[in-house]
Structure formats: structure tokens, C-alpha cells
Design a protein around this motif. Structure first.
Motif, short mmCIF file in Angstrom:
data_model
loop_
_atom_site.label_atom_id
_atom_site.label_comp_id
_atom_site.label_asym_id
_atom_site.label_seq_id
_atom_site.Cartn_x
_atom_site.Cartn_y
_atom_site.Cartn_z
N CYS A 1 -27.77 5.58 67.16
CA CYS A 1 -28.24 4.57 68.08
C CYS A 1 -27.31 3.36 67.96
O CYS A 1 -27.07 2.87 66.85
N HIS B 1 -38.98 8.83 63.99
CA HIS B 1 -38.44 8.82 65.35
C HIS B 1 -39.38 9.69 66.18
O HIS B 1 -39.51 10.89 65.93
N ALA C 1 -39.19 11.04 68.97
CA ALA C 1 -38.56 12.17 69.68
C ALA C 1 -38.46 13.40 68.80
O ALA C 1 -38.19 14.50 69.31
N MET C 2 -38.68 13.23 67.49
CA MET C 2 -38.55 14.35 66.56
C MET C 2 -39.89 14.72 65.94
O MET C 2 -39.96 15.28 64.85
N ASP D 1 -43.64 16.71 66.56
CA ASP D 1 -44.56 17.53 67.35
C ASP D 1 -45.90 17.54 66.62
O ASP D 1 -46.04 16.99 65.52
N GLN E 1 -36.47 4.19 80.14
CA GLN E 1 -35.47 5.23 79.91
C GLN E 1 -34.04 4.69 80.01
O GLN E 1 -33.16 5.07 79.23
N ARG F 1 -30.31 6.50 72.46
CA ARG F 1 -31.50 6.92 71.72
C ARG F 1 -32.33 7.90 72.55
O ARG F 1 -32.58 7.66 73.74
N ASP F 2 -32.75 8.99 71.91
CA ASP F 2 -33.57 9.99 72.59
C ASP F 2 -34.98 9.47 72.83
O ASP F 2 -35.56 8.79 71.97
N ALA F 3 -35.53 9.80 73.99
CA ALA F 3 -36.91 9.46 74.30
C ALA F 3 -37.84 10.54 73.74
O ALA F 3 -37.43 11.69 73.55
N PRO F 4 -39.10 10.21 73.46
CA PRO F 4 -40.05 11.22 72.97
C PRO F 4 -40.24 12.32 74.00
O PRO F 4 -40.15 12.10 75.21
N ASN F 5 -40.53 13.53 73.51
CA ASN F 5 -40.76 14.67 74.39
C ASN F 5 -42.17 14.68 74.97
O ASN F 5 -42.42 15.32 75.98
#
Length: 459
Positions: free
Chosen positions: A64, A146, A148-149, A151, A175, A183-187
Motif C-alpha cells: 500500500c 486486512h 480483504a484477506m 473469510d 474504491q 490497496r485491495d477492497a474486501p470481498n
């Protein structure tokens, strides 16, 4: 609350953040590993008696651009495994030096991205900790994640491993902002992640945000904080983006993308403050917020708030910090000690049975007094020379001498209605003064009279 423009112009100058005293840039490389061993043994007879454990995981899946942490970008599970085994060995090395009657009141995992590790590696470290240490009745066991990582299964496994506080690094809900800082957004929606966590008993959630990034505005950041309020975390942080490209070269990318002007950045802060305080959150320090029923809010009300490198905590969970992993900083009563920043050399030395101290600092009595005074101002917004004297079993005059105290240095704050000083010279920060708390605290710091190091600006 609108901060007066004239005060912004007057006080927006570089000052330390005071997450420690002296700040980390005072640590020096002449500090040896055997000094750290002696400091650990000495810490068994110092206050606080409780133990705080910090586990540093330096790995991230990508960089990031705003990040100021010591990180390494990898998905190599074998490399992670070697690092985790070294952390476990370091824990055992330190445990041998600690009084077994002392109890753990706080465990904090930071990084990097701790949840970039496979769950079995996290579980292995946590099992080792629980096997080797006693705990107070209600310890705080926290992990930075994070989103995005995460579940649902992984989150549940973290709770089963013993974590009861989750800090989710959201940064922004927009976004476009996330894309431009890489930076990845959450799934899945953050609200759903929070519901997973709250599905377990005795768990709590922090949401972390950053303001001052490219493509943020007062309007967009207000929308982000409104969305956060709807999720209703127990605690929330709005970090001011610290632009230090002379330390972190990657931050120069954000200059190209376009950083918000200082006034726009301030408007974001003011908007976030108004929304959060208007929705039942107590401001803690300059950038933290907690629900009125949260332990931090209660501690602030009772002037029992404390702070370390991991953030704000209560006196009940306060402990001397023993840090594990590359770049981890131990915060003992009389010593700061920082591990080697390079994960590979850290692993190599630990596997040889050696501590990996890269730099450190011995505090003398004067510096402990200064640290206490600055912590009281930064955490509890209050200072009593009489109470400080009682803590150090001395006179108020010695406390003042240790600070090189000069009442005239504070006259400007009083005139600007940022600070109140009563007849007994008790200091109370005003609501407006909270925004300039770093400036006020800095006036108790004799080091700044001869300071040449670089710091981020106060606002």
C-alpha cells in the motif's frame, strides 16, 4: 467543532507523535543484546508488573503506497513458516528470563498483515503463549487484520485461537481511493465481516481509517465515516496520513496522484469528528474514538488512560511490552529495545540462540518523569505536579526541574483558550486544545530545545 483558522496557522508545525518518550528516532545502535537481557531481568522488579506481548508479522501480499510500516511483500508459505518458528523460539528465550508469577494482560499482533499467515501458524504461536504464560481475568488479545484477506471460517478460527479484539484496516470505503493507494477492497461487505466477529461472545471490533489520501475529499470522507457509524464498531480510528517520503520512498507515488491540500485534509478531520461525537463516540487522544460504554472512554473519564506503540489501553491492561519478531520494539520500564528490521537476518540470529537487537535506549530517572508527564497530557489531557511527585516519591519541584519547566512556554496556549492552569498549577486541556495536544505536550520536552530531527506536522 470548527477549529479556528488562526490557530491552525499558528500551531501546524512539526512535532513528535509521542507514541514513546524519547521518540523512536532517538534509539541508537550502540545498544547490545546483552543489555536487553539485563533489562528483561530488571523489568521483573519494575512497574507495571503485568506483561504485554507484541507479535510483529512483517508480511503483506502487496504494498500500500501510504504505508509507513516495516513490511515485506511475499506469499511464500515456507518463508512465513521459518519466520513463525523463529518467533516461537524468541518467545521461549524471553520466557526463561521472566518471573513466572507475572501475568499477561495484553497481546497484540501487528504488521504488516498478521492475517496473511495461514491460520495454523497463528494458532501455533497462540498455543505456545497460552502454555507458557498466566493471564489476568480479562486480557485484551488483539489482532490487526486486512479485511480483504478474511473469510468467515478464518475469522472464526482466530476467535478460537483466543483473539477477542479485531482491528480492521479499512482506510476508506471509496474504491477509487483504494485503487490509487494500491490497496485491495474486501470481498464481502465490512458490515458482514463485523457480524461474523460479533457472532462470538466477548469480542469487539475496531475500524481504522486514513484521511489525507489522493481522491479523498470532505464529502467522500464524511460518507465513509457515516457508513462506519452504521456498522457501529466499538472503537474507531481516523489516522492522519503522515507523508514522510524521505523515510518511505513509495509515498512519492502519492504526490503524483495528488494529495489533498492542508485545508481539505483538516476539513476531513473536522467532519469525521463531528459525525462521530454526534453519534455517541468519545474522542480519545487526537485520532481515536470509542463508544461511551467502552473501557477506553471509562478510563479517560477516570484519568486512567495509557498508551504504547500498539495504541491506547487502560491501566488494567497496561503492561511492560515484550516484542517478538523483526522490527518489534520492547517498551520496558527502563529500556526500549528494537529487533533487527530484516526478517531474514532476524531468523538467522534467533536460530543461533541470539537476540537480534538492532538499537535501543536506556531511560534515566529524568526521562521517566518526562515520559510520565507527556503520557498524562497525551492520554488524559491533564497534569498534576503533585500527583506526578507522589508517583516518583519526590517533590513537585523535582518534577519541574526534570522538565526544565517554564510557565511562560504555556502562556500562549492559555491565551488561545487551549489550556487551563489553576492556582495549584494543575493543567487541563480544553476541548479545542485537544486538537493541539501534541504542541502542548512538546513544551514539556527539554529535547526539543535542541532538536534537529524531522517530524510530521501536528495536524
Amino acid at each position: 467543532m470548527k477549529i479556528p483558522e488562526n490557530l491552525i496557522q499558528k500551531y501546524n508545525v512539526p512535532v513528535p507523535r509521542y507514541t514513546s518518550y524519547p521518540p523512536a528516532n532517538f534509539f541508537h545502535e550502540n545498544f547490545r543484546a546483552d543489555e536487553y537481557v539485563s533489562a528483561i531481568e530488571k523489568s521483573n522488579h519494575e512497574w507495571p508488573e503485568n506483561i504485554s506481548l507484541y507479535i510483529h508479522i512483517p508480511f503483506c501480499s502487496k504494498m500500500c503506497h501510504f504505508c509507513g510500516c516495516n513490511t515485506q511483500y511475499t506469499r511464500d508459505k515456507e518463508k512465513m513458516g521459518r519466520y513463525v518458528e523463529a518467533v516461537k523460539k524468541e518467545i521461549k528465550m524471553v520466557k526463561k528470563l521472566l518471573d513466572p508469577s507475572r501475568k499477561v494482560s495484553q497481546v497484540h499482533w501487528g504488521g504488516g498483515t498478521p492475517n496473511s499467515l495461514p491460520i495454523e501458524m497463528i494458532r501455533g504461536i497462540m498455543e505456545l503463549i497460552h502454555e507458557n504464560f498466566q493471564f489476568i481475568e480479562k486480557p485484551e488479545i488483539a489482532i490487526e487484520c486486512h479485511p480483504a484477506m478474511l473469510d468467515e471460517n478464518y475469522t472464526g478460527q482466530l476467535v478460537l485461537a483466543g483473539f477477542n479484539r479485531f482491528s480492521l484496516g479499512i482506510q476508506d470505503f471509496k474504491q477509487e481511493v483504494l485503487d490509487n493507494v494500491n490497496r485491495d477492497a474486501p470481498n464481502v461487505p465490512v458490515k458482514e465481516i463485523v457480524s461474523w466477529i460479533r457472532g462470538f461472545e466477548n469480542t469487539s471490533v475496531n475500524l481504522d481509517f486514513i484521511y489525507g489520501l489522493p481522491f479523498q475529499s470532505e464529502k467522500s470522507f464524511s460518507e465513509t465515516i457515516e457508513k462506519a457509524v452504521d456498522i457501529s464498531p466499538d472503537r474507531l480510528v481516523t489516522f492522519s496520513y503522515a507523508h514522510v517520503p524521505w523515510i518511505k520512498k513509495a509515498q512519492k507515488i502519492l504526490e503524483v496522484r495528488g494529495l489533498p491540500e492542508a485545508q481539505e485534509k483538516l476539513s476531513m478531520f473536522e467532519a469525521g469528528f463531528k459525525i462521530l461525537t454526534g453519534n455517541g463516540y468519545t474522542p480519545i487522544g487526537l485520532d481515536h474514538y470509542a463508544k461511551h460504554t467502552d473501557d477506553l472512554s471509562i478510563a479517560l473519564k477516570n484519568r486512567k488512560l495509557h498508551r504504547n506503540f500498539q495504541g491506547y489501553c487502560t491501566r488494567e491492561t497496561t503492561g511492560q511490552v515484550y516484542a517478538f519478531g523483526a522490527t518489534g520494539i520492547s517498551q520496558l520500564e527502563s529500556v526500549y529495545a528494537q529487533n533487527d528490521k530484516n526478517p531474514e537476518s532476524y531468523v538467522e540470529l534467533i536460530n543461533k540462540g541470539q537476540f537480534t537487537i538492532e538499537k535501543g535506549y536506556h531511560l534515566n530517572r529524568q526521562e521517566k518523569i518526562i515520559r510520565h508527564v507527556i503520557n498524562e497530557m497525551m492520554c488524559n489531557e491533564y497534569l498534576s505536579f503533585k500527583e506526578a511527585a507522589e508517583k516518583f516519591n519526590t517533590s513537585a519541584e523535582e518534577i519541574k526541574n526534570a522538565l526544565n519547566f517554564d510557565r511562560k512556554l504555556f502562556n500562549g496556549f492559555v491565551a488561545d483558550q487551549l489550556l487551563e492552569i489553576d492556582e495549584e498549577e494543575n493543567f487541563q486541556v480544553t476541548p479545542t486544545g485537544r486538537f493541539f495536544i501534541r504542541n502542548i505536550a512538546a513544551q514539556f520536552d527539554p529535547n526539543l530545545q535542541k532538536e534537529t530531527k524531522r517530524f510530521s506536522k501536528a495536524l
